[in-house]
Design an enzyme around this catalytic site. Structure first.
Site, PDB file in Angstrom:
ATOM      1  N   CYS A 229     -10.029  -9.018  -7.612  1.00  0.00           N
ATOM      2  CA  CYS A 229     -10.421  -8.958  -9.024  1.00  0.00           C
ATOM      3  C   CYS A 229      -9.658  -7.830  -9.706  1.00  0.00           C
ATOM      4  O   CYS A 229      -9.660  -6.699  -9.222  1.00  0.00           O
ATOM      5  CB  CYS A 229     -11.922  -8.707  -9.155  1.00  0.00           C
ATOM      6  SG  CYS A 229     -12.872 -10.197  -8.904  1.00  0.00           S
ATOM      7  N   GLU A 299      -9.614  -2.578 -12.494  1.00  0.00           N
ATOM      8  CA  GLU A 299     -10.179  -2.097 -11.226  1.00  0.00           C
ATOM      9  C   GLU A 299      -9.006  -1.718 -10.309  1.00  0.00           C
ATOM     10  O   GLU A 299      -9.048  -0.729  -9.583  1.00  0.00           O
ATOM     11  CB  GLU A 299     -11.021  -3.211 -10.587  1.00  0.00           C
ATOM     12  CG  GLU A 299     -11.528  -2.870  -9.201  1.00  0.00           C
ATOM     13  CD  GLU A 299     -12.289  -4.022  -8.539  1.00  0.00           C
ATOM     14  OE1 GLU A 299     -12.941  -4.813  -9.246  1.00  0.00           O
ATOM     15  OE2 GLU A 299     -12.203  -4.118  -7.303  1.00  0.00           O
TER      16      GLU A 299
HETATM   17  C1  LIG Z   1      -8.110 -11.159  -1.708  1.00  0.00           C
HETATM   18  C2  LIG Z   1      -8.815  -9.897  -2.117  1.00  0.00           C
HETATM   19  C3  LIG Z   1     -10.194  -9.894  -2.215  1.00  0.00           C
HETATM   20  C4  LIG Z   1     -10.876  -8.724  -2.595  1.00  0.00           C
HETATM   21  N1  LIG Z   1     -12.227  -8.760  -2.671  1.00  0.00           N
HETATM   22  C5  LIG Z   1     -12.890  -7.654  -3.059  1.00  0.00           C
HETATM   23  C6  LIG Z   1     -14.324  -7.664  -3.145  1.00  0.00           C
HETATM   24  O1  LIG Z   1     -14.988  -8.645  -2.822  1.00  0.00           O
HETATM   25  N2  LIG Z   1     -14.941  -6.531  -3.568  1.00  0.00           N
HETATM   26  C7  LIG Z   1     -14.248  -5.405  -3.896  1.00  0.00           C
HETATM   27  O2  LIG Z   1     -14.873  -4.406  -4.279  1.00  0.00           O
HETATM   28  N3  LIG Z   1     -12.889  -5.353  -3.800  1.00  0.00           N
HETATM   29  C8  LIG Z   1     -12.199  -6.438  -3.391  1.00  0.00           C
HETATM   30  N4  LIG Z   1     -10.836  -6.388  -3.264  1.00  0.00           N
HETATM   31  C9  LIG Z   1     -10.119  -5.129  -3.565  1.00  0.00           C
HETATM   32  C10 LIG Z   1      -9.811  -4.248  -2.319  1.00  0.00           C
HETATM   33  O3  LIG Z   1      -9.683  -5.050  -1.168  1.00  0.00           O
HETATM   34  C11 LIG Z   1     -10.871  -3.180  -2.067  1.00  0.00           C
HETATM   35  O4  LIG Z   1     -10.954  -2.300  -3.158  1.00  0.00           O
HETATM   36  C12 LIG Z   1     -10.578  -2.372  -0.778  1.00  0.00           C
HETATM   37  O5  LIG Z   1     -11.749  -1.727  -0.377  1.00  0.00           O
HETATM   38  C13 LIG Z   1      -9.453  -1.355  -0.940  1.00  0.00           C
HETATM   39  O6  LIG Z   1      -9.163  -0.802   0.346  1.00  0.00           O
HETATM   40  P1  LIG Z   1      -7.679  -0.436   0.783  1.00  0.00           P
HETATM   41  O7  LIG Z   1      -7.744   0.205   2.117  1.00  0.00           O
HETATM   42  O8  LIG Z   1      -6.784  -1.619   0.669  1.00  0.00           O
HETATM   43  O9  LIG Z   1      -7.293   0.630  -0.323  1.00  0.00           O
HETATM   44  P2  LIG Z   1      -5.855   0.846  -0.991  1.00  0.00           P
HETATM   45  O10 LIG Z   1      -5.557  -0.294  -1.899  1.00  0.00           O
HETATM   46  O11 LIG Z   1      -4.854   1.170   0.047  1.00  0.00           O
HETATM   47  O12 LIG Z   1      -6.156   2.144  -1.870  1.00  0.00           O
HETATM   48  C14 LIG Z   1      -7.052   2.079  -2.960  1.00  0.00           C
HETATM   49  C15 LIG Z   1      -7.323   3.506  -3.450  1.00  0.00           C
HETATM   50  O13 LIG Z   1      -8.068   4.184  -2.442  1.00  0.00           O
HETATM   51  C16 LIG Z   1      -7.417   5.394  -2.071  1.00  0.00           C
HETATM   52  N5  LIG Z   1      -7.624   5.576  -0.632  1.00  0.00           N
HETATM   53  C17 LIG Z   1      -7.355   4.690   0.360  1.00  0.00           C
HETATM   54  N6  LIG Z   1      -7.681   5.227   1.548  1.00  0.00           N
HETATM   55  C18 LIG Z   1      -8.161   6.474   1.305  1.00  0.00           C
HETATM   56  C19 LIG Z   1      -8.630   7.543   2.134  1.00  0.00           C
HETATM   57  N7  LIG Z   1      -8.679   7.443   3.463  1.00  0.00           N
HETATM   58  N8  LIG Z   1      -9.027   8.688   1.528  1.00  0.00           N
HETATM   59  C20 LIG Z   1      -8.995   8.816   0.176  1.00  0.00           C
HETATM   60  N9  LIG Z   1      -8.542   7.854  -0.650  1.00  0.00           N
HETATM   61  C21 LIG Z   1      -8.131   6.694  -0.090  1.00  0.00           C
HETATM   62  C22 LIG Z   1      -5.942   5.159  -2.403  1.00  0.00           C
HETATM   63  O14 LIG Z   1      -5.247   6.375  -2.590  1.00  0.00           O
HETATM   64  C23 LIG Z   1      -6.043   4.326  -3.664  1.00  0.00           C
HETATM   65  O15 LIG Z   1      -6.216   5.159  -4.791  1.00  0.00           O
HETATM   66  C24 LIG Z   1     -10.138  -7.536  -2.870  1.00  0.00           C
HETATM   67  C25 LIG Z   1      -8.741  -7.545  -2.740  1.00  0.00           C
HETATM   68  C26 LIG Z   1      -8.084  -8.706  -2.358  1.00  0.00           C
HETATM   69  C27 LIG Z   1      -6.589  -8.674  -2.180  1.00  0.00           C
END
Ligand SMILES: Cc1cc2nc3c(=O)[nH]c(=O)nc-3n(C[C@H](O)[C@H](O)[C@H](O)COP(=O)(O)OP(=O)(O)OC[C@H]3O[C@@H](n4cnc5c(N)ncnc54)[C@H](O)[C@@H]3O)c2cc1C
Length: 303
Positions: A229, A299
């Site tokens: 999203c 977001e």
């Molecule tokens: C197909 C799809 C479906 C999704 N469905 C959902 C859903 O149902 N609900 C939802 O809320 N989101 C959803 N998302 C969004 C996303 O997956 C989530 O927000 C996820 O939790 C992000 O985790 P990440 O490790 O990929 O973070 P990243 O994208 O790598 O980072 C996001 C942010 O977090 C920070 N960050 C990452 N790791 C750390 C750490 N260890 N310490 C401090 N900061 C950190 C980064 O610096 C960045 O600012 C979806 C995405 C996709 C592609």
């Protein structure tokens, strides 16, 4: 500089000018000036120390599922968090405290905790990314009423700040809210997370995993390049529905398209650039403002 960084971080652990797009779920974005593939907590700590010593910018990324990396890439050190330890640190009659590395993939964690009979993460089965990213974002599952937030089951988080000082942060400090944790302001790096999970029957929990995955597959584009999203809902209203009602599903700029399945998803249809996504986002915002007189907010984070 690379030599100096290698002395602190380790020779095989840091590389220069590395494309990040391939690691991102959107399959786009520029390069990291220096990329550290962190497999242990110590790798993260060393990277923070190196950045502090040489006054370099530092960015931590998990699954790169909620960020768009610009074509100019990211200056300084980027940590790709691949840490993956997990252990029960307290086992009580009704609950456990489970300590998990911040790089642990949340879908793997959901499956494993459900199978162990630990309740609380199972609804997030199918959520891309790491527990560190999910705590930073306070990621949610709105396929269940009331909405389930990752922050609901966080007991504490161990963090490191930009100067290398470590802290244990409790739930009150983390101030979880919709798409928000206090870490977004403090810019601390989460090293590990301790979850408080109730004990329950594994079968019931694994069924919830399957229900969540089934719901995702029915309602979201699956197996495509996207960041999920794109916009936060406003005043409890679904932005996806607003975009859909404007007939914008399938609208595209360059290679970036508004999903035909879920209007709040932007997909990388055909070699989209970060600029294509930016233009499409601005277009959607203008349309929403004109039609509903509300300002919507991303977001997904543009880096
Ligand atoms: C197909 C799809 C479906 C999704 N469905 C959902 C859903 O149902 N609900 C939802 O809320 N989101 C959803 N998302 C969004 C996303 O997956 C989530 O927000 C996820 O939790 C992000 O985790 P990440 O490790 O990929 O973070 P990243 O994208 O790598 O980072 C996001 C942010 O977090 C920070 N960050 C990452 N790791 C750390 C750490 N260890 N310490 C401090 N900061 C950190 C980064 O610096 C960045 O600012 C979806 C995405 C996709 C592609």
């Amino acid at each position: 500089m690379l030599d100096k960084l290698q002395q602190i971080i380790g020779k095989g652990k840091i590389r220069q000018n590395v494309s990040l797009g391939v690691y991102s779920t959107f399959k786009l974005g520029g390069k990291a000036e220096y990329l550290v593939q962190a497999e242990t907590e110590e790798d993260i700590i060393n990277a923070v120390q190196a950045a502090h010593t040489f006054k370099l910018n530092i960015t931590i990324l998990g699954g790169i599922s909620n960020v768009i990396i610009g074509e100019g890439g990211i200056k300084g050190i980027v940590i790709r968090n691949l840490t993956s330890d997990k252990k029960v640190i307290q086992d009580e009659k009704d609950f456990v405290l489970l300590e998990v590395s911040s790089g642990y993939y949340i879908t793997r964690l959901a499956k494993e905790t459900a199978e162990m009979g630990y309740e609380g993460i199972e609804f997030h089965y199918g959520l891309p990314g790491t527990i560190g990213g999910a705590v930073y974002m306070n990621s949610k599952w709105s396929g269940h009423q009331p909405t389930k937030y990752v922050g609901d089951v966080v007991h504490t988080a161990k963090t490191i700040d930009r100067e290398g000082k470590q802290n244990i942060r409790d739930k009150a400090y983390l101030k979880f809210a919709y798409d928000y944790s206090f870490i977004q302001e403090t810019k601390e790096i989460i090293l590990n997370v301790t979850l408080k999970l109730k004990k329950n029957v594994p079968k019931q929990l694994t069924e919830r995993c399957m229900q969540a995955m089934d719901y995702r597959r029915r309602t979201q584009p699956y197996g495509v390049a996207t960041s999920g999203c794109f916009f936060k809902n406003v005043n409890g209203q679904s932005v996806g529905k607003m975009i859909d009602d404007l007939g914008l599903k399938g609208y595209s700029i360059g290679g970036a398209e508004i999903s035909t399945i879920h209007a709040n998803f932007i997909v990388n249809k055909q070699n989209a650039t970060p600029e294509d996504v930016r233009k499409l986002v601005d277009y959607i915002k203008k349309k929403i403002k004109k039609a509903y007189n509300v300002d919507i907010e991303e977001e997904v984070i543009f880096l």
